[in-house]
Scaffold this motif. Structure first.
Motif, short mmCIF file in Angstrom:
data_model
loop_
_atom_site.label_atom_id
_atom_site.label_comp_id
_atom_site.label_asym_id
_atom_site.label_seq_id
_atom_site.Cartn_x
_atom_site.Cartn_y
_atom_site.Cartn_z
N MET A 379 0.89 -1.07 -0.28
CA MET A 379 0.23 -0.08 -0.14
C MET A 379 0.82 1.14 0.31
O MET A 379 2.20 1.31 0.52
N SER A 380 0.69 2.11 -0.96
CA SER A 380 1.60 3.62 -0.48
C SER A 380 0.68 5.25 -0.66
O SER A 380 -0.89 4.73 -1.07
N ILE A 381 0.96 5.57 -0.24
CA ILE A 381 0.51 7.04 0.24
C ILE A 381 1.57 8.36 -0.95
O ILE A 381 2.34 7.57 0.09
N ILE A 382 1.03 8.97 -1.58
CA ILE A 382 1.81 9.40 -2.08
C ILE A 382 1.11 10.99 -1.70
O ILE A 382 0.17 11.82 -1.64
N PRO A 443 -13.23 1.44 -6.62
CA PRO A 443 -13.26 2.75 -5.99
C PRO A 443 -12.67 2.51 -4.34
O PRO A 443 -13.05 2.23 -3.23
N VAL A 444 -11.07 4.09 -3.82
CA VAL A 444 -11.74 3.72 -2.43
C VAL A 444 -12.78 3.50 -1.39
O VAL A 444 -12.40 3.50 -0.26
N PHE A 466 -7.24 2.70 -6.28
CA PHE A 466 -6.32 3.80 -6.81
C PHE A 466 -7.11 4.98 -6.31
O PHE A 466 -8.48 5.08 -6.67
N GLY A 467 -6.67 5.64 -5.20
CA GLY A 467 -7.41 6.88 -5.26
C GLY A 467 -6.47 8.30 -5.67
O GLY A 467 -5.53 8.65 -4.85
N GLU A 468 -7.64 9.20 -6.07
CA GLU A 468 -6.73 10.46 -6.76
C GLU A 468 -6.38 11.52 -5.38
O GLU A 468 -5.63 12.44 -4.85
N ASN A 517 -4.38 -4.44 -2.76
CA ASN A 517 -3.16 -3.21 -2.66
C ASN A 517 -4.19 -2.05 -3.02
O ASN A 517 -4.81 -2.10 -3.73
N TRP A 518 -2.78 -0.58 -2.85
CA TRP A 518 -3.75 0.21 -2.84
C TRP A 518 -3.00 1.13 -3.29
O TRP A 518 -1.92 1.03 -2.86
#
Length: 747
Positions: A379-382, A443-444, A466-468, A517-518
């Motif tokens: 899982m990743s957060i940008i 969607p998240v 994937f969440g924008e 995963n997201w």
């Protein structure tokens, strides 16, 4: 032997010392190297069974056929213009291959022209064997000199004849195989046009172009072009000799202080041979000082594939994050993901595509350092402020997501048709059967009930989101969605069980293993709101790969390039490659590298008594390990390359630093007791009670075990002195004050 049959033969093999040289085909050679008994023999020889070495099978890389199968120079019927070079230094195979331009089992740039590498392996005792094809007229000694110059390691100088045999090792030792290894040319290899430029004995006059000359796979023309870019451009009128002299001084170090090499690589700008020789002679009179910082910076930038106008940015990023992304060493898919991306955004883009890449490899299991079996949960957060170009990550993920999107579109169409039939049926008509479609991209903001349904229909595959906007997810907290989902997220990292049970047909019920995963994009403010104390302490924060977009305050608008259709096709090829893997992927070298790294971080944390680092290092290692597995599968190598190990360690290091940066302070506060003194109690005694009558700061620090920072420890000492509980003995020691001083001891 008939010529038609002889054309199939590429070498001879034998079983043990003194065995006949039996002609062998490619299939014979490959089959023998895969034999389990050979692998067992190699393991025993590696452990010191010297007598067994003489019983290993062997093959003859210098000759394809002997008369009457008798291995002797006089009986060589089909000699080959090849040379096997031995490097006795142990443990340097990866480094040698890298300097030869061989990466991930492929030759990226042949740096030892005109020699052509045909085969490379690690010997049974850790040395290296490299088989090369020789052009006409080149002696074995000249080939050895070229290899020494290119690799920095000296091969065994003993040159053996065509009757030479080499002990065969098992297939897991193989590092590179050129298809030409299995071809027997009718005529010897002709010299390449660039050959005189590399052979040390060749005169400078034989060189027509320096375009083929390279330093560690980097063309000298590229080095010189970057030099002019960093040093005021090419010489103008009146400054030619001065600028060429300075260039020659700096090139000298990477040309091994050789004038003949400088004469070949230096630009002329109208100078005659005599004039250029004068410049070179003048430069070489100065005392050699090694590679200058400017030249080293040029080499580093060119080696990592960084555009010249982004070199300064790359240096800043490396200094701030402690990691460098070497684009040239990345495998298919990851390399193309960074095409057109400014170097300051390389890590965020890599971190954003890792979860989707891992989702494609959902039929894979890997053994971790502790012996447990893992799946590739990521899982990743940008994170970044508004207008920080986080969309560059979305663009990359969209390309990676195409195959799933196309498959899901068909599945969603089937599901919609089912819903329409169900809605339009008559009152007494039986409802159509649920198609149980596989939909992998959700969607998240998906509800927990729908998410459970997707898991139940997943057929063993990983779901991806994937969440924008991370803030969008946070706002669903009012309906309880976030509070439920963070448990799902934590469980997904370890493929844990989750479910819900409702006594109603309207809500989904069941228990599933969570494979989810997201990737999410969000502002720093949204991060703080989502990850409050409970989400920090419960372990969710340590399971997330966090990446930071560069600070865009008052900066110029970044320039983005475009990926070509070929780049996008290669990403799709990477996706297909990941989907083709099933079962256990064994990565022993990667396990060892990560185990060493996590132990180094344990020692660092212990020295600093840093409980936060000690906590985050463990899962950062897991995340780096899983990223390394993805790299390995994309590379197509039989075993993990040095580039793979470097990448995994880079991702672990970056993950750890970002987790500490974002969540460290909050986690540290969780460890600190609510009381100002930061006290921790045992069964019956406080920290103060556990201290000896005379103690030092080190004694207190050892008892606190990282639950307090240095400033907090100093505050405790100050407060104890102020309250009359202790007295200072010397600069490093304090003594407890007896109870008769009417001091109230801490509880």
């Amino acid at each position: 032997m008939e010529s038609a049959v002889r054309g199939m033969i590429f070498t001879c093999i034998g079983r043990g010392h003194g065995a006949p040289a039996i002609p062998a085909t490619r299939e014979d050679w490959e089959k023998m190297r895969r034999e389990p008994w050979l692998q067992q023999m190699c393991e025993r020889v590696k452990k010191g069974d010297d007598e067994l070495k003489n019983r290993l099978p062997w093959w003859t890389p210098h000759c394809a056929e002997y008369q009457n199968n008798h291995r002797a120079i006089a009986d060589a019927v089909r000699p080959l213009n090849r040379l096997m070079l031995d490097f006795d230094e142990k443990g340097h195979t990866d480094e040698i291959l890298e300097k030869l331009g061989i990466e991930n089992g492929e030759i990226k740039a042949n740096t030892c022209k005109p020699l052509l590498p045909l085969f490379a392996e690690e010997s049974v005792r850790g040395g290296s064997h490299v088989l090369v094809e020789l052009p006409i007229g080149m002696s074995a000694e000249e080939a050895q000199e070229i290899m020494k110059r290119v690799t920095g390691f000296e091969p065994d100088k003993v040159v053996k004849g065509v009757d030479r045999c080499i002990y065969m090792v098992s297939d897991d030792h193989t590092r590179y195989v050129n298809p030409r290894l299995f071809e027997i040319p009718d005529e010897p290899l002709e010299p390449t046009p660039a050959a005189p430029a590399i052979v040390p004995t060749a005169p400078a006059e034989a060189v027509e172009s320096s375009e083929e000359l390279c330093f560690k796979s980097i063309p000298y023309t590229a080095i010189i072009k970057e030099w002019w870019h960093r040093n005021g451009g090419e010489p103008a009128e009146g400054e030619r000799n001065v600028k060429l002299h300075k260039l020659a001084v700096n090139l000298r170090a990477i040309c091994d202080n050789r004038k003949d090499m400088l004469m070949q690589v230096m630009p002329r700008f109208g100078l005659t041979d005599m004039e250029l020789k004068s410049v070179v002679d003048s430069a070489c009179k100065e005392e050699p000082k090694g590679v200058s910082k400017v030249m080293q910076g040029i080499l580093d930038a060119l080696e990592m594939g960084i555009p010249s106008d982004e070199v300064e940015d790359a240096e800043v990023v490396a200094e701030e994050t402690g990691v460098k992304v070497n684009v040239k060493t990345l495998p298919i898919g990851l390399r193309e993901s960074l095409v057109g991306v400014p170097v300051t955004m390389h890590m965020p883009v890599l971190c954003s595509v890792m979860p989707i890449a891992a989702a494609y490899a959902d039929q894979v299991t890997v053994e971790y350092c502790d012996g447990n079996t893992h799946r590739l949960g990521l899982m990743s957060i940008i994170r970044g402020e508004q207008a920080s170009n986080k969309s560059v990550c979305k663009n990359a993920v969209d390309i990676w997501k195409r195959q799933l999107d196309e498959e899901d579109a068909l599945a969603r169409k089937r599901e919609e048709e089912w819903k329409e039939r169900k809605k339009g049926r008559k009152a007494n008509e039986k409802a159509p059967e649920d198609p149980h479609v596989l939909i992998r991209v959700v969607p998240v903001t998906v509800s927990c009930s729908t998410l459970l349904k997707r898991f139940k229909n997943a057929q063993g595959h990983t779901i991806y989101s994937f969440g924008e906007e991370l803030d969008t997810l946070r706002k669903t907290n009012g309906a309880g969605s976030w509070s439920s989902k963070y448990d799902i997220y934590r469980l997904s990292f370890d493929f844990g069980e989750w479910g819900q049970d409702y006594n109603s047909d309207a809500a989904e019920s069941g228990v599933v293993n969570v494979a989810y995963n997201w990737t999410m994009l969000g502002t720093n403010g949204a991060m703080r709101k989502c990850f409050k104390s409970d989400n920090i302490e419960n372990g969710l924060s340590s399971r997330i790969l966090v990446a930071e977009m560069p600070d865009s305050s008052f900066s110029k608008m970044p320039k983005f390039g475009k990926r070509s259709a070929e780049d996008e096709a290669r990403i799709q090829e990477a996706v297909t490659r990941l989907r083709s893997f099933t079962g256990l992927v064994d990565v022993p070298r990667l396990r060892k590298a990560i185990e060493t790294w996590v132990e180094e971080k344990r020692v660092e944390a212990a020295k600093d008594i840093d409980h936060v680092k000690d906590t985050y290092r463990k899962r950062a290692a897991v995340i780096g390990f899983r990223c390394g597995v993805i790299f390995h599968m994309l590379s197509g190598c039989a075993r993990e390359s040095k580039s793979c190990l470097d990448f995994a360690l880079m991702m672990a290091e970056y993950c750890l630093s970002q987790q500490i940066k974002v969540f460290g302070e909050a986690l540290r506060n969780e460890y600190v007791n609510a009381q100002d003194e930061c006290q921790r109690y045992g069964a019956n005694h406080s920290i103060f009670d556990q201290l000896a009558p005379s103690f030092s700061m080190d004694d207190l620090r050892a008892l606190k075990r990282g639950y307090c920072g240095e400033s907090a420890l100093r505050n405790i000492i100050t407060r104890w002195r102020h309250d009359g509980w202790i007295e200072k003995t010397d600069s490093k020691h304090w003594t407890k004050v007896p109870l008769c001083h009417n001091a109230t001891l801490p509880h």
